[in-house]
Design a protein around this motif. Structure first.
Motif, mmCIF file in Angstrom:
data_model
loop_
_atom_site.group_PDB
_atom_site.id
_atom_site.type_symbol
_atom_site.label_atom_id
_atom_site.label_comp_id
_atom_site.label_asym_id
_atom_site.label_seq_id
_atom_site.Cartn_x
_atom_site.Cartn_y
_atom_site.Cartn_z
ATOM 1 N N ASP A 1 17.103 12.576 -18.205
ATOM 2 C CA ASP A 1 17.198 13.384 -19.419
ATOM 3 C C ASP A 1 18.649 13.352 -19.925
ATOM 4 O OD1 ASP A 1 17.645 15.546 -21.207
ATOM 5 O OD2 ASP A 1 15.987 16.690 -20.328
ATOM 6 N N THR B 1 20.155 14.757 -22.461
ATOM 7 C CA THR B 1 20.733 16.059 -22.809
ATOM 8 C C THR B 1 21.205 16.778 -21.550
ATOM 9 O OG1 THR B 1 19.276 16.217 -24.725
ATOM 10 C CG2 THR B 1 20.288 18.270 -23.965
ATOM 11 N N LYS B 2 20.371 16.770 -20.526
ATOM 12 C CA LYS B 2 20.729 17.413 -19.267
ATOM 13 C C LYS B 2 21.939 16.724 -18.631
ATOM 14 C CE LYS B 2 18.715 18.987 -14.924
ATOM 15 N NZ LYS B 2 17.518 19.056 -14.079
ATOM 16 N N SER C 1 24.270 14.973 -20.194
ATOM 17 C CA SER C 1 25.426 15.256 -21.036
ATOM 18 C C SER C 1 26.016 16.626 -20.719
ATOM 19 C CB SER C 1 25.027 15.178 -22.508
ATOM 20 O OG SER C 1 26.114 15.488 -23.328
ATOM 21 N N GLU C 2 25.155 17.598 -20.549
ATOM 22 C CA GLU C 2 25.603 18.956 -20.204
ATOM 23 C C GLU C 2 26.254 18.972 -18.818
ATOM 24 O OE1 GLU C 2 26.487 22.815 -20.938
ATOM 25 O OE2 GLU C 2 25.553 21.450 -22.374
#
Length: 157
Positions: free
Chosen positions: A62, A64-65, A67-68
């Motif tokens: 994922d 987004t995950k 990147s966070e």
């Protein structure tokens, strides 16, 4: 054996680069107060701990995950730098057969203390990165570069 040889060569290169070359600049006056403040020995050197981040067992697909997680990883590096615990950090720009992803130089000679600090990293906690720890001997002035880095960076991640 090759992994150990490659790492040894890398550490020797960093050690060589951390020693000021004779004749590079005119002789500067010895500053006992600064040497004491930085914990320098009679050669202007001190012990540190290098942590080599390696590819961990966890794969996060994922984006987004991930990147966070990387944002939190960089935030943790900044926090450790602000606390004076980490004095060098950065990723490797090319893949390598040892799967080294990045490195930290911690301002401690204790492998145990360095391990406590590296375990605060969210990417290590998540298993995206693993690590190897090595004692290292380099210039006691190394922590001083961080104050100048802030002067030359226009953006911080």
């Amino acid at each position: 054996m090759k992994k150990t040889t490659s790492l040894l060569a890398f550490v020797l290169l960093i050690s060589f680069l951390s020693i000021p070359l004779k004749g590079q600049n005119k002789k500067t006056e010895f500053n006992q107060e600064l040497a004491t403040k930085l914990g320098a020995d009679k050669y202007g050197m001190k012990a540190y701990t290098i942590v080599m981040l390696t590819t961990g067992a966890t794969k996060i697909e994922d984006k987004t995950k991930m990147s966070e997680l990387m944002k939190d990883h960089l935030g943790n590096i900044g926090k450790l730098a602000d606390e004076g615990k980490i004095i060098v950090a950065g990723p490797f720009l090319e893949k390598n057969k040892e799967n080294y992803r990045g490195m930290f130089i911690f301002n401690t000679k204790s492998k145990e203390e360095a391990e406590q600090w590296v375990k605060t990293d969210p990417a290590v906690k998540a298993g995206v990165f693993s690590y190897e720890i090595f004692p290292w001997y380099g210039s006691a002035a190394l922590p001083l570069y961080l104050e100048h880095h802030k002067e030359i960076s226009q953006e911080n991640p």
